[in-house]
Design a protein around this motif. Sequence first.
Motif, PDB file in Angstrom:
ATOM      1  N   GLY A   1       0.842  -1.185   0.000  1.00  0.00           N
ATOM      2  CA  GLY A   1       0.000   0.000   0.000  1.00  0.00           C
ATOM      3  C   GLY A   1       0.874   1.229   0.000  1.00  0.00           C
ATOM      4  O   GLY A   1       2.097   1.137   0.030  1.00  0.00           O
ATOM      5  N   CYS A   2       0.241   2.390  -0.020  1.00  0.00           N
ATOM      6  CA  CYS A   2       0.985   3.646  -0.064  1.00  0.00           C
ATOM      7  C   CYS A   2       0.164   4.723   0.628  1.00  0.00           C
ATOM      8  O   CYS A   2      -1.037   4.843   0.388  1.00  0.00           O
ATOM      9  CB  CYS A   2       1.259   4.038  -1.510  1.00  0.00           C
ATOM     10  SG  CYS A   2       2.198   5.569  -1.687  1.00  0.00           S
ATOM     11  N   LEU A   3       0.827   5.501   1.452  1.00  0.00           N
ATOM     12  CA  LEU A   3       0.143   6.584   2.155  1.00  0.00           C
ATOM     13  C   LEU A   3      -0.336   7.669   1.187  1.00  0.00           C
ATOM     14  O   LEU A   3      -1.223   8.447   1.533  1.00  0.00           O
ATOM     15  CB  LEU A   3       1.056   7.181   3.224  1.00  0.00           C
ATOM     16  CG  LEU A   3       1.502   6.200   4.316  1.00  0.00           C
ATOM     17  CD1 LEU A   3       2.475   6.866   5.274  1.00  0.00           C
ATOM     18  CD2 LEU A   3       0.302   5.635   5.054  1.00  0.00           C
ATOM     19  N   SER A   4       0.211   7.709  -0.028  1.00  0.00           N
ATOM     20  CA  SER A   4      -0.234   8.668  -1.034  1.00  0.00           C
ATOM     21  C   SER A   4      -1.293   8.090  -1.966  1.00  0.00           C
ATOM     22  O   SER A   4      -1.757   8.771  -2.886  1.00  0.00           O
ATOM     23  CB  SER A   4       0.964   9.170  -1.849  1.00  0.00           C
ATOM     24  OG  SER A   4       1.791   9.976  -1.032  1.00  0.00           O
ATOM     25  N   PHE A   5      -1.674   6.846  -1.737  1.00  0.00           N
ATOM     26  CA  PHE A   5      -2.805   6.197  -2.402  1.00  0.00           C
ATOM     27  C   PHE A   5      -3.517   5.435  -1.290  1.00  0.00           C
ATOM     28  O   PHE A   5      -3.547   4.204  -1.262  1.00  0.00           O
ATOM     29  CB  PHE A   5      -2.321   5.249  -3.518  1.00  0.00           C
ATOM     30  CG  PHE A   5      -3.338   4.999  -4.589  1.00  0.00           C
ATOM     31  CD1 PHE A   5      -3.408   5.814  -5.701  1.00  0.00           C
ATOM     32  CD2 PHE A   5      -4.229   3.944  -4.485  1.00  0.00           C
ATOM     33  CE1 PHE A   5      -4.349   5.581  -6.702  1.00  0.00           C
ATOM     34  CE2 PHE A   5      -5.171   3.695  -5.472  1.00  0.00           C
ATOM     35  CZ  PHE A   5      -5.228   4.520  -6.584  1.00  0.00           C
ATOM     36  N   PRO A   6      -4.043   6.183  -0.303  1.00  0.00           N
ATOM     37  CA  PRO A   6      -4.442   5.599   0.981  1.00  0.00           C
ATOM     38  C   PRO A   6      -5.629   4.640   0.910  1.00  0.00           C
ATOM     39  O   PRO A   6      -6.551   4.814   0.114  1.00  0.00           O
ATOM     40  CB  PRO A   6      -4.780   6.821   1.833  1.00  0.00           C
ATOM     41  CG  PRO A   6      -5.092   7.911   0.872  1.00  0.00           C
ATOM     42  CD  PRO A   6      -4.268   7.628  -0.346  1.00  0.00           C
ATOM     43  N   GLY A   7      -5.535   3.631   1.773  1.00  0.00           N
ATOM     44  CA  GLY A   7      -6.637   2.701   1.946  1.00  0.00           C
ATOM     45  C   GLY A   7      -6.674   1.565   0.947  1.00  0.00           C
ATOM     46  O   GLY A   7      -7.607   0.764   0.977  1.00  0.00           O
ATOM     47  N   GLU A   8      -5.696   1.465   0.075  1.00  0.00           N
ATOM     48  CA  GLU A   8      -5.696   0.443  -0.970  1.00  0.00           C
ATOM     49  C   GLU A   8      -4.418  -0.383  -0.895  1.00  0.00           C
ATOM     50  O   GLU A   8      -3.386   0.095  -0.456  1.00  0.00           O
ATOM     51  CB  GLU A   8      -5.797   1.089  -2.357  1.00  0.00           C
ATOM     52  CG  GLU A   8      -7.037   1.908  -2.569  1.00  0.00           C
ATOM     53  CD  GLU A   8      -8.317   1.103  -2.491  1.00  0.00           C
ATOM     54  OE1 GLU A   8      -8.327  -0.079  -2.915  1.00  0.00           O
ATOM     55  OE2 GLU A   8      -9.327   1.653  -2.012  1.00  0.00           O
ATOM     56  N   ARG A   9      -4.505  -1.630  -1.356  1.00  0.00           N
ATOM     57  CA  ARG A   9      -3.347  -2.524  -1.460  1.00  0.00           C
ATOM     58  C   ARG A   9      -3.462  -3.293  -2.766  1.00  0.00           C
ATOM     59  O   ARG A   9      -4.544  -3.768  -3.106  1.00  0.00           O
ATOM     60  CB  ARG A   9      -3.284  -3.492  -0.293  1.00  0.00           C
ATOM     61  CG  ARG A   9      -3.032  -2.809   1.044  1.00  0.00           C
ATOM     62  CD  ARG A   9      -2.890  -3.789   2.184  1.00  0.00           C
ATOM     63  NE  ARG A   9      -1.746  -4.672   2.066  1.00  0.00           N
ATOM     64  CZ  ARG A   9      -0.482  -4.340   2.342  1.00  0.00           C
ATOM     65  NH1 ARG A   9      -0.204  -3.122   2.752  1.00  0.00           N
ATOM     66  NH2 ARG A   9       0.496  -5.215   2.210  1.00  0.00           N
ATOM     67  N   PHE A  10      -2.343  -3.388  -3.470  1.00  0.00           N
ATOM     68  CA  PHE A  10      -2.309  -4.124  -4.730  1.00  0.00           C
ATOM     69  C   PHE A  10      -1.045  -4.961  -4.798  1.00  0.00           C
ATOM     70  O   PHE A  10       0.002  -4.558  -4.282  1.00  0.00           O
ATOM     71  CB  PHE A  10      -2.339  -3.157  -5.933  1.00  0.00           C
ATOM     72  CG  PHE A  10      -3.599  -2.362  -6.026  1.00  0.00           C
ATOM     73  CD1 PHE A  10      -4.757  -2.917  -6.549  1.00  0.00           C
ATOM     74  CD2 PHE A  10      -3.636  -1.048  -5.601  1.00  0.00           C
ATOM     75  CE1 PHE A  10      -5.934  -2.179  -6.634  1.00  0.00           C
ATOM     76  CE2 PHE A  10      -4.798  -0.297  -5.688  1.00  0.00           C
ATOM     77  CZ  PHE A  10      -5.951  -0.870  -6.210  1.00  0.00           C
TER      78      PHE A  10
END
Length: 188
Positions: A98-107
């Motif tokens: 995940g990424c704090l700059s694309f919050p709430g998602e995991r790929f």
Amino acid sequence: MAVLPIRICGDPVLHSPATEVTEFDTVLHELVEDMYDTMAAAPGVGLAGPQVGVAKRLFVYDWTDDSDTRHRGVAINPTLWIAPVPAGDADPETESEGCLSFPGERFPLRRSPRAILQAVDLEQQPFEVRADGWLARIFQHEYDHLDGLLYVDRLTDGPARTAAKVERKRGWGVPGQSWLPGIDHLEG
């Protein structure tokens, strides 16, 4: 210290290469402490300067591995050497990030299993960390931020399409958006 706003995908600072750190002064020391506080509040395991609107080549990391060894530090003006990325599709169970700059998602994203980080610390002392597994992934993820890449930029096929849909649905992809850890509650 302070918790800083984290820029969201679409902010120009996240999509441009960062410049070298040249001033090792109290401002830099304060920035690094604020970045540690922000990363902890998010919570995250890494945070790069561009994510808090500072287009400089630095990142902090703080992660404890399965053997309870804590890996914590700041990498300033880093170089990253990686082993070849294995062929094949990423495993959604073990290779999602995940990424704090694309919050709430995991790929799922295939990364190199090994990396060597070379950088300087706040006292301009050079150091090297040889990393395997998740720590190597953290270094690659944060280093990408310094080159103007988000991990979603590396996605292909289905995950790339899903990330694009999430970005459109949430109204991301435009300048000026951020969130404040500990204050803002983002849908996930």
